[in-house]
Design a protein around this motif. Structure first.
Motif, short mmCIF file in Angstrom:
data_model
loop_
_atom_site.label_atom_id
_atom_site.label_comp_id
_atom_site.label_asym_id
_atom_site.label_seq_id
_atom_site.Cartn_x
_atom_site.Cartn_y
_atom_site.Cartn_z
N GLY A 202 -68.10 -34.89 -21.61
CA GLY A 202 -67.19 -34.30 -20.65
C GLY A 202 -67.78 -34.00 -19.29
N ILE A 203 -68.92 -34.63 -18.99
CA ILE A 203 -69.54 -34.45 -17.67
C ILE A 203 -69.88 -35.83 -17.12
CG2 ILE A 203 -71.90 -34.19 -18.54
CD1 ILE A 203 -72.25 -31.98 -16.38
N VAL A 208 -72.05 -41.85 -16.55
CA VAL A 208 -72.95 -42.77 -15.84
C VAL A 208 -73.93 -43.41 -16.83
CG1 VAL A 208 -74.84 -42.90 -14.16
CG2 VAL A 208 -72.77 -41.60 -13.61
N ILE A 209 -74.46 -42.62 -17.75
CA ILE A 209 -75.38 -43.15 -18.76
C ILE A 209 -74.69 -44.23 -19.58
CG2 ILE A 209 -76.69 -42.57 -20.84
CD1 ILE A 209 -77.18 -39.78 -19.57
N SER A 210 -73.45 -43.97 -19.99
CA SER A 210 -72.70 -44.96 -20.77
C SER A 210 -72.41 -46.20 -19.94
CB SER A 210 -71.38 -44.35 -21.25
OG SER A 210 -71.60 -43.27 -22.13
N LEU A 211 -72.07 -46.02 -18.66
CA LEU A 211 -71.81 -47.15 -17.77
C LEU A 211 -73.00 -48.09 -17.73
CD1 LEU A 211 -70.07 -48.44 -15.43
CD2 LEU A 211 -71.37 -46.95 -13.87
N CYS A 212 -74.20 -47.53 -17.80
CA CYS A 212 -75.44 -48.31 -17.71
C CYS A 212 -75.91 -48.86 -19.05
CB CYS A 212 -76.53 -47.46 -17.08
SG CYS A 212 -76.22 -47.01 -15.37
N GLY A 213 -75.09 -48.69 -20.07
CA GLY A 213 -75.48 -49.17 -21.39
C GLY A 213 -76.43 -48.23 -22.10
N GLY A 214 -76.47 -46.97 -21.65
CA GLY A 214 -77.30 -45.97 -22.30
C GLY A 214 -76.54 -45.19 -23.35
N ASN A 215 -77.29 -44.53 -24.20
CA ASN A 215 -76.71 -43.69 -25.23
C ASN A 215 -77.31 -42.29 -25.09
OD1 ASN A 215 -75.62 -42.52 -27.50
ND2 ASN A 215 -76.80 -43.75 -28.97
N ASN A 216 -76.55 -41.38 -24.51
CA ASN A 216 -77.01 -40.01 -24.32
C ASN A 216 -77.24 -39.36 -25.68
OD1 ASN A 216 -77.43 -37.33 -23.61
ND2 ASN A 216 -75.32 -36.98 -22.93
N VAL A 217 -78.48 -38.94 -25.95
CA VAL A 217 -78.78 -38.41 -27.28
C VAL A 217 -78.08 -37.08 -27.56
CG1 VAL A 217 -80.97 -39.63 -27.52
CG2 VAL A 217 -80.94 -37.35 -26.46
N GLN A 223 -70.25 -28.99 -25.48
CA GLN A 223 -70.67 -28.17 -24.35
C GLN A 223 -71.20 -29.08 -23.25
OE1 GLN A 223 -73.53 -25.21 -25.45
NE2 GLN A 223 -73.42 -24.14 -23.49
N LYS A 224 -70.73 -28.87 -22.02
CA LYS A 224 -71.10 -29.78 -20.93
C LYS A 224 -72.59 -29.69 -20.58
CE LYS A 224 -66.52 -29.97 -18.82
NZ LYS A 224 -65.71 -29.73 -17.60
N ILE A 225 -73.14 -28.50 -20.55
CA ILE A 225 -74.55 -28.31 -20.21
C ILE A 225 -75.21 -27.50 -21.34
CG2 ILE A 225 -76.22 -27.53 -18.47
CD1 ILE A 225 -74.45 -29.61 -17.36
N ASP A 281 -78.79 -35.72 -5.06
CA ASP A 281 -77.46 -35.81 -4.44
C ASP A 281 -76.65 -36.98 -4.97
OD1 ASP A 281 -78.22 -33.65 -2.97
OD2 ASP A 281 -78.49 -34.74 -1.08
N LEU A 282 -77.34 -38.03 -5.41
CA LEU A 282 -76.63 -39.24 -5.85
C LEU A 282 -76.15 -39.15 -7.30
CD1 LEU A 282 -78.79 -42.08 -4.25
CD2 LEU A 282 -76.85 -40.82 -3.27
N ILE A 283 -76.63 -38.18 -8.02
CA ILE A 283 -76.25 -38.09 -9.44
C ILE A 283 -75.47 -36.81 -9.75
CG2 ILE A 283 -78.31 -36.90 -10.30
CD1 ILE A 283 -76.64 -39.99 -11.93
N SER A 284 -75.54 -35.82 -8.85
CA SER A 284 -74.91 -34.54 -9.14
C SER A 284 -73.59 -34.33 -8.41
CB SER A 284 -75.86 -33.39 -8.79
OG SER A 284 -76.17 -33.39 -7.41
N ARG A 285 -73.35 -35.09 -7.35
CA ARG A 285 -72.12 -34.90 -6.58
C ARG A 285 -71.04 -35.86 -7.06
NH1 ARG A 285 -74.29 -34.11 -0.33
NH2 ARG A 285 -75.69 -32.35 -0.80
N THR A 286 -69.87 -35.30 -7.30
CA THR A 286 -68.74 -36.11 -7.78
C THR A 286 -68.05 -36.74 -6.59
OG1 THR A 286 -68.52 -34.49 -9.57
CG2 THR A 286 -66.76 -36.08 -9.32
N SER A 287 -68.62 -37.84 -6.13
CA SER A 287 -68.10 -38.55 -4.96
C SER A 287 -68.40 -40.04 -5.14
CB SER A 287 -68.77 -38.02 -3.69
OG SER A 287 -70.09 -38.54 -3.56
#
Length: 319
Positions: A202-203, A208-217, A223-225, A281-287
């Motif tokens: 939910g974050i 982004v991790i999934s977009l890159c073919g990653g699997n967030n452990v 919980q978001k954080i 700035d490139l990974i934390s801002r929703t833009s």
């Protein structure tokens, strides 16, 4: 009353009716109103076609410029630093200390706020003082698109907003086609070290991790954080550890990553040296710039795949 007087009276009456119609049309033409539903489901209405706007967060500022409304922004928060044009704008403070009095004094037509990011107290103060606020709450890629389009509508820059969203969608699609179906790489994303915190479901970083073919452990966490223990991470044993730093993935940040994570040499990512950083700035801002961060992260995960393939080839050739 003779015929001549009656004729004159009819002419005067017709003239008065014409004047009234012209005046009525003039008033209607100058009575402007634009209403748009914001991302909290509130209908926000403006009486001007070219509103003066204040942004209270860096993400809001970037989205306004992406929507083509940058020329209407008259002030920003002190953390807004992109695009470079904002450096010339007045600052109204920064979260959590926003100068409400200064905002009111500027008499903006609209103040763009970020729900869940900007102070609810400040938002309440502004709204109680009659300041028009527009709520943003983008939490995923489609939310970025929605935010840009809605800001374009309220600002009167729909065409520019639509062009921006079209470019964003095309770039997102290209990244997905290139990376999302590749060999999965298990990833731990470091948000904070003391206590150790990461990203759950939910974050946007998880997306982004999934977009890159990653699997967030920790992508299975609602919980978001979430706060986690090192023992839990050792069990999940990711292939790559990624954090963020203002300057991104430099030799200095890699040394710092190695210094900290080197305490746990049994972690797969530490053993193989798969420790990376993405510019904050490139990974934390929703833009739209989240895709700049995504490209960096995608290349980092591709580096992991390449190293693993090389190691496997060396192992096979040795036999």
């Amino acid at each position: 009353m003779n015929k001549n007087d009656l004729a004159i009276l009819m002419i005067i009456r017709s003239w008065l009716v014409a004047v009234c119609l012209i005046f009525s049309g003039f008033v209607q033409a100058n009575e402007f109103s634009r209403c748009v539903t914001d991302m909290s489901g509130r209908q926000v209405c403006l009486k001007t076609s070219h509103p003066n706007i204040i942004s209270l967060s860096p993400g809001s500022t970037e989205l306004l410029f992406a929507a083509g409304a940058g020329g209407q922004v008259i002030a920003v928060d002190e953390h807004s630093d992109y695009p470079s044009a904002v450096e010339q704008l007045p600052s109204i403070g920064g979260f959590p200390v926003i100068n409400v009095e200064a905002i009111v004094g500027m008499k903006p037509d609209l103040v763009v706020v970020w729900v869940g990011g900007d102070s609810p107290k400040v938002m309440g103060q502004l709204e109680s003082l009659g300041v028009n606020t527009f709520h943003l709450n983008a939490v995923d890629f489609s939310g970025i698109e929605q935010a840009i389009l809605s800001l374009g509508k309220i600002s009167g820059t729909e065409k520019q907003a639509e062009q921006s969203v079209s470019a964003f969608r095309a770039r997102l699609s290209s990244l997905a086609k290139t990376f999302s179906q590749l060999e999965p790489v298990t990833v731990f994303y470091e948000i904070w070290r003391s206590p150790l915190m990461t990203v759950g479901n939910g974050i946007l970083i998880n997306d982004v991790i999934s977009l890159c073919g990653g699997n967030n452990v920790y992508g299975d966490q609602d919980q978001k954080i979430p706060k986690i223990g090192i023992e839990s991470l050792i069990i999940r044993n990711p292939q790559a550890i990624i954090g963020s730093a203002p300057q991104g993935d430099t030799p200095e940040t890699r040394r710092e990553m190695k210094r900290f994570w080197g305490q746990w040499e049994n972690l797969q990512a530490v053993k193989t040296g798969q420790l990376f950083s993405v510019p904050s700035d490139l990974i934390s801002r929703t833009s739209p710039r989240i895709l700049d961060g995504a490209e960096i992260l995608c290349r980092q995960l591709q580096d992991v795949r390449s190293r693993q393939a090389a190691a496997l080839n060396n192992l096979n050739s040795s036999h």
